[in-house]
Design an enzyme around this catalytic site. Structure first.
Site, PDB file in Angstrom:
ATOM      1  N   SER A 124       3.029  -2.070  10.584  1.00  0.00           N
ATOM      2  CA  SER A 124       4.464  -2.190  10.842  1.00  0.00           C
ATOM      3  C   SER A 124       5.055  -3.554  10.458  1.00  0.00           C
ATOM      4  O   SER A 124       5.967  -4.046  11.121  1.00  0.00           O
ATOM      5  CB  SER A 124       4.778  -1.858  12.310  1.00  0.00           C
ATOM      6  N   GLU A 170      -6.015  -4.460  10.577  1.00  0.00           N
ATOM      7  CA  GLU A 170      -4.972  -3.456  10.799  1.00  0.00           C
ATOM      8  C   GLU A 170      -5.270  -2.697  12.088  1.00  0.00           C
ATOM      9  O   GLU A 170      -6.011  -1.691  12.060  1.00  0.00           O
ATOM     10  CB  GLU A 170      -4.937  -2.469   9.636  1.00  0.00           C
ATOM     11  N   ASN A 228       0.870  -1.169   0.000  1.00  0.00           N
ATOM     12  CA  ASN A 228       0.000   0.000   0.000  1.00  0.00           C
ATOM     13  C   ASN A 228       0.913   1.227   0.000  1.00  0.00           C
ATOM     14  O   ASN A 228       1.474   1.581   1.022  1.00  0.00           O
ATOM     15  CB  ASN A 228      -0.885  -0.029   1.258  1.00  0.00           C
ATOM     16  N   TRP A 229       1.039   1.833  -1.188  1.00  0.00           N
ATOM     17  CA  TRP A 229       2.003   2.936  -1.324  1.00  0.00           C
ATOM     18  C   TRP A 229       1.459   4.277  -0.839  1.00  0.00           C
ATOM     19  O   TRP A 229       2.154   5.294  -0.889  1.00  0.00           O
ATOM     20  CB  TRP A 229       2.505   3.017  -2.767  1.00  0.00           C
ATOM     21  N   LYS A 230       0.191   4.310  -0.449  1.00  0.00           N
ATOM     22  CA  LYS A 230      -0.402   5.546   0.079  1.00  0.00           C
ATOM     23  C   LYS A 230      -0.064   6.723  -0.855  1.00  0.00           C
ATOM     24  O   LYS A 230      -0.021   6.534  -2.081  1.00  0.00           O
ATOM     25  CB  LYS A 230       0.073   5.775   1.524  1.00  0.00           C
ATOM     26  N   HIS A 279      -9.634   1.820   4.397  1.00  0.00           N
ATOM     27  CA  HIS A 279      -8.391   1.951   5.167  1.00  0.00           C
ATOM     28  C   HIS A 279      -8.613   2.939   6.317  1.00  0.00           C
ATOM     29  O   HIS A 279      -9.330   3.937   6.161  1.00  0.00           O
ATOM     30  CB  HIS A 279      -7.252   2.443   4.254  1.00  0.00           C
ATOM     31  N   GLY A 321       2.749  -0.973   4.330  1.00  0.00           N
ATOM     32  CA  GLY A 321       2.887   0.425   3.944  1.00  0.00           C
ATOM     33  C   GLY A 321       4.348   0.814   3.819  1.00  0.00           C
ATOM     34  O   GLY A 321       5.008   0.548   2.804  1.00  0.00           O
TER      35      GLY A 321
HETATM   36  P1  PGA Z   1       2.591   0.363   7.698  1.00  0.00           P
HETATM   37  O1  PGA Z   1       1.157   0.660   7.039  1.00  0.00           O
HETATM   38  O2  PGA Z   1       3.089  -0.943   7.127  1.00  0.00           O
HETATM   39  O3  PGA Z   1       3.436   1.524   7.294  1.00  0.00           O
HETATM   40  O4  PGA Z   1       2.371   0.255   9.169  1.00  0.00           O
HETATM   41  C1  PGA Z   1       0.235  -0.361   6.825  1.00  0.00           C
HETATM   42  C2  PGA Z   1      -1.051   0.223   6.281  1.00  0.00           C
HETATM   43  O5  PGA Z   1      -1.440   1.330   6.700  1.00  0.00           O
HETATM   44  O6  PGA Z   1      -1.696  -0.376   5.413  1.00  0.00           O
END
Ligand code: PGA
Length: 252
Positions: free
Chosen positions: A216, A167, A10-12, A95, A237
């Protein structure tokens, strides 16, 4: 029940179009493909077609980070499943960042999950509790209310097409390394709870549904999560933004 593993980047709101191109061209030959594992990259909307073109002739799948619940119409700025389906096999829905900052509600999430299914795109439905809810002992209550509302009105057959991402909000990195992931045992417990819940709301369908963990995940902890029986993959992420880090995760 054999459920193949799913690793989703998930590259946001990261990476320009040329960065997306470079990343995918560099990784696609180095991903280890097996029948039991699938890798998906979810770039921003503007790079979906580039990502799709770069991933051609490989098994790498492309996903979107959101979509609208109508198929077409006067909805300025929105993008529909009908537009995405030529390029995206998956779409992230609900999300926590969208729930928190962009007004996403269980009602719109439910409509989006249905719209994704209608368009043949696999929705990755995100659920999870806040730190306060966990501290108050309300984790299960939160998951029950989100899952019931987000999957309401979806048939026992259609529900098997969805992926659920558990999540916990307190574990999501927010782009820094200050947050701690759930322990694999903690996550396993909640995944098992979600599976049983879906088995009861949708007549045994829970056993067929992939439930992936997010928060994480890193190259150093991925294999521990993947060893748990109810953890069918990861939504990643921050650690998916770097080529070597993501390859270590996807090829766990
Ligand atoms: P993160 O994000 O791996 O940076 O904790 C995960 C997500 O929000 O999908």
């Amino acid at each position: 029940m054999q459920r193949h593993k799913l690793i989703v980047a998930n590259w946001k709101m990261h990476k320009t179009n040329s960065e997306v191109e470079e990343f995918i061209l560099k990784i696609k030959e180095r991903l280890r493909y097996t029948d039991h594992r699938e890798t998906v990259i979810c770039p921003s909307f503007v790079s979906i077609i580039t990502a799709y073109d770069c991933a051609k002739h490989s098994k790498l799948a492309i996903g979107a980070q959101d979509m609208y619940f109508e198929d077409e119409g006067a909805y300025t700025g929105e993008i529909s499943g009908r537009m995405l389906k030529d390029f995206c096999r998956y779409v992230i829905i609900g999300h926590s960042e969208r729930r928190e900052f962009l007004g996403e509600t269980d009602k719109t999430i439910n409509l989006k999950v249905k719209a994704a299914i209608r368009n043949g795109i696999t929705p990755i439905l995100c659920v999870g509790e806040t730190l306060e809810q966990r501290k108050e002992g309300k984790t299960m209550e939160t998951l029950i209310s989100q899952i019931r509302a987000d999957t309401a009105g979806i048939s026992n057959k259609d529900i098997k097409q969805i992926v659920v991402a558990y999540e916990p909000l307190w574990a999501i990195s927010k782009g820094d390394s200050k947050h701690e992931p759930a322990t694999p045992k903690q996550a396993q417990k909640e995944h098992n709870f979600i599976r049983k819940l879906l088995n009861s709301t949708h007549d045994g369908a829970g056993d067929h549904i992939r439930i992936i963990y997010g928060g994480s995940v890193k190259s150093t902890n991925i294999s521990e999560f993947m060893r748990e029986p109810d953890i069918d993959g990861a939504l990643v992420g921050n650690a998916s933004l770097d080529i070597e880090s993501f390859l270590r995760i996807a090829n766990f």
